[in-house]
Write a protein that holds these residues in place. Structure first.
Motif, mmCIF file in Angstrom:
data_model
loop_
_atom_site.group_PDB
_atom_site.id
_atom_site.type_symbol
_atom_site.label_atom_id
_atom_site.label_comp_id
_atom_site.label_asym_id
_atom_site.label_seq_id
_atom_site.Cartn_x
_atom_site.Cartn_y
_atom_site.Cartn_z
ATOM 1 N N LEU A 104 10.294 10.411 -12.465
ATOM 2 C CA LEU A 104 10.113 9.276 -11.503
ATOM 3 C C LEU A 104 9.584 7.847 -12.033
ATOM 4 C CD1 LEU A 104 8.440 11.084 -8.377
ATOM 5 C CD2 LEU A 104 10.736 10.580 -8.771
ATOM 6 N N THR A 105 9.907 6.573 -11.625
ATOM 7 C CA THR A 105 9.532 5.267 -12.017
ATOM 8 C C THR A 105 8.003 5.217 -11.577
ATOM 9 O OG1 THR A 105 10.098 4.267 -9.919
ATOM 10 C CG2 THR A 105 11.616 4.621 -11.966
ATOM 11 N N ALA A 106 7.246 4.315 -12.152
ATOM 12 C CA ALA A 106 6.063 4.048 -11.731
ATOM 13 C C ALA A 106 5.963 3.696 -10.058
ATOM 14 C CB ALA A 106 5.397 2.936 -12.540
ATOM 15 N N LEU A 107 6.873 2.949 -9.719
ATOM 16 C CA LEU A 107 7.094 2.454 -8.381
ATOM 17 C C LEU A 107 7.334 3.749 -7.394
ATOM 18 C CD1 LEU A 107 7.055 0.269 -6.370
ATOM 19 C CD2 LEU A 107 9.418 0.089 -6.892
ATOM 20 N N GLN A 108 8.118 4.713 -7.861
ATOM 21 C CA GLN A 108 8.282 5.948 -6.786
ATOM 22 C C GLN A 108 6.988 6.852 -6.991
ATOM 23 O OE1 GLN A 108 11.840 7.074 -9.466
ATOM 24 N NE2 GLN A 108 12.979 7.387 -7.294
ATOM 25 N N LYS A 109 6.350 6.705 -8.114
ATOM 26 C CA LYS A 109 5.056 7.538 -8.139
ATOM 27 C C LYS A 109 4.137 7.084 -7.305
ATOM 28 C CE LYS A 109 5.742 9.337 -12.858
ATOM 29 N NZ LYS A 109 5.445 9.331 -14.381
ATOM 30 N N ALA A 110 4.143 5.574 -7.112
ATOM 31 C CA ALA A 110 3.249 4.971 -6.401
ATOM 32 C C ALA A 110 3.385 4.930 -4.880
ATOM 33 C CB ALA A 110 2.970 3.411 -6.897
ATOM 34 N N PHE A 111 4.686 5.140 -4.592
ATOM 35 C CA PHE A 111 4.816 5.454 -3.285
ATOM 36 C C PHE A 111 4.467 6.740 -2.808
ATOM 37 C CE2 PHE A 111 8.500 2.776 -1.704
ATOM 38 C CZ PHE A 111 7.985 1.373 -2.160
ATOM 39 N N ILE A 112 4.565 7.909 -3.745
ATOM 40 C CA ILE A 112 4.200 9.104 -3.537
ATOM 41 C C ILE A 112 2.456 9.092 -3.458
ATOM 42 C CG2 ILE A 112 3.948 11.348 -4.264
ATOM 43 C CD1 ILE A 112 6.778 11.107 -5.404
ATOM 44 N N ASP A 113 1.963 8.549 -4.362
ATOM 45 C CA ASP A 113 0.529 8.446 -4.456
ATOM 46 C C ASP A 113 -0.086 8.017 -3.177
ATOM 47 O OD1 ASP A 113 0.718 9.989 -6.901
ATOM 48 O OD2 ASP A 113 0.415 7.895 -8.167
ATOM 49 N N HIS A 114 0.345 6.953 -2.647
ATOM 50 C CA HIS A 114 -0.025 6.282 -1.347
ATOM 51 C C HIS A 114 0.459 6.926 -0.248
ATOM 52 C CE1 HIS A 114 -2.312 2.917 -3.077
ATOM 53 N NE2 HIS A 114 -1.483 3.091 -4.274
ATOM 54 N N PHE A 115 1.300 7.912 -0.263
ATOM 55 C CA PHE A 115 1.868 8.233 1.025
ATOM 56 C C PHE A 115 2.463 7.237 1.770
ATOM 57 C CE2 PHE A 115 2.215 10.852 4.926
ATOM 58 C CZ PHE A 115 3.132 11.879 4.439
ATOM 59 N N ALA A 116 3.033 6.406 1.305
ATOM 60 C CA ALA A 116 3.614 5.327 1.733
ATOM 61 C C ALA A 116 4.723 5.356 2.828
ATOM 62 C CB ALA A 116 4.325 4.310 0.635
ATOM 63 N N PHE A 117 5.325 6.626 2.656
ATOM 64 C CA PHE A 117 6.359 6.868 3.640
ATOM 65 C C PHE A 117 5.745 8.207 4.330
ATOM 66 C CE2 PHE A 117 7.261 8.724 -0.225
ATOM 67 C CZ PHE A 117 7.452 10.119 -0.160
ATOM 68 N N GLN A 118 6.314 8.279 5.787
ATOM 69 C CA GLN A 118 5.806 9.535 6.305
ATOM 70 C C GLN A 118 7.254 10.376 6.795
ATOM 71 O OE1 GLN A 118 3.450 8.979 9.833
ATOM 72 N NE2 GLN A 118 2.445 7.375 8.846
ATOM 73 N N CYS A 119 8.212 9.739 7.519
ATOM 74 C CA CYS A 119 9.430 10.433 7.770
ATOM 75 C C CYS A 119 10.449 10.202 6.361
ATOM 76 C CB CYS A 119 10.042 9.935 8.800
ATOM 77 S SG CYS A 119 10.961 8.424 8.999
#
Length: 171
Positions: free
Chosen positions: A90-105
């Motif tokens: 994963l890219t740093a951006l993808q990892k950050a989205f996961i780390d921040h639980f930026a998405f729910q659905c």
């Protein structure tokens, strides 16, 4: 009918005949089996269907795919969410989205991810002052709709990626 020749995620797609009214979203999903690009509102308002268009001048921008005909992308290079990770990483951006639980659905995540990627590329070429960072992120992500209200988490994830590499993104 239009004979569509396109490059997607760095891979040239053999010319394929498509109906002139076939949306790019339907082309990706039905003809190529690329299901990462979502169909949200069908009116180019939520931008969950946004993909990246790489312009000949080296810049990139996003465009919705739900109302834009596939034929209008003839000869262009685009990137979809499937093109972000490399060799299973994963890219740093993808990892950050996961780390921040930026998405729910997760429905809006691809549009936000593509928009944020374009922002990172723009900032790498033309960094902004630290004092302008939050405003810059807000403006870039404006227009993307998250029905689960993950806006703050998306914003924080993008900001963390930028702040992790300030020499690259900040003036």
């Amino acid at each position: 009918m239009t004979r569509l020749a396109i490059t997607i995620n760095g891979r040239a797609i053999d010319p394929i005949e498509v109906r002139d009214d076939l949306s790019m979203n339907d082309f990706l999903r039905e003809h190529l089996g690329m299901t990462g690009t979502k169909f949200g509102c069908g009116a180019a308002q939520c931008l969950s269907c946004a993909i990246i268009v790489d312009n000949p001048d080296g810049t990139s921008d996003t465009t919705p795919t739900c109302v834009v005909p596939a034929a209008s992308f003839n000869g262009k290079a685009i990137r979809t969410v499937e093109g972000h990770a490399r060799d299973g990483q994963l890219t740093a951006l993808q990892k950050a989205f996961i780390d921040h639980f930026a998405f729910q659905c997760g429905y809006c995540a691809t549009g936000f991810l593509n928009e944020a990627q374009v922002l990172l590329e723009r900032l790498a070429k033309k960094p902004v002052a630290r004092t302008e960072l939050d405003k810059t992120i807000e403006e870039a992500l404006d227009g993307h709709i998250c029905r689960c209200t993950g806006y703050i988490k998306y914003h924080e994830a993008v900001r963390d990626v930028i702040l992790a590499d300030p020499q690259r993104y900040l003036a």
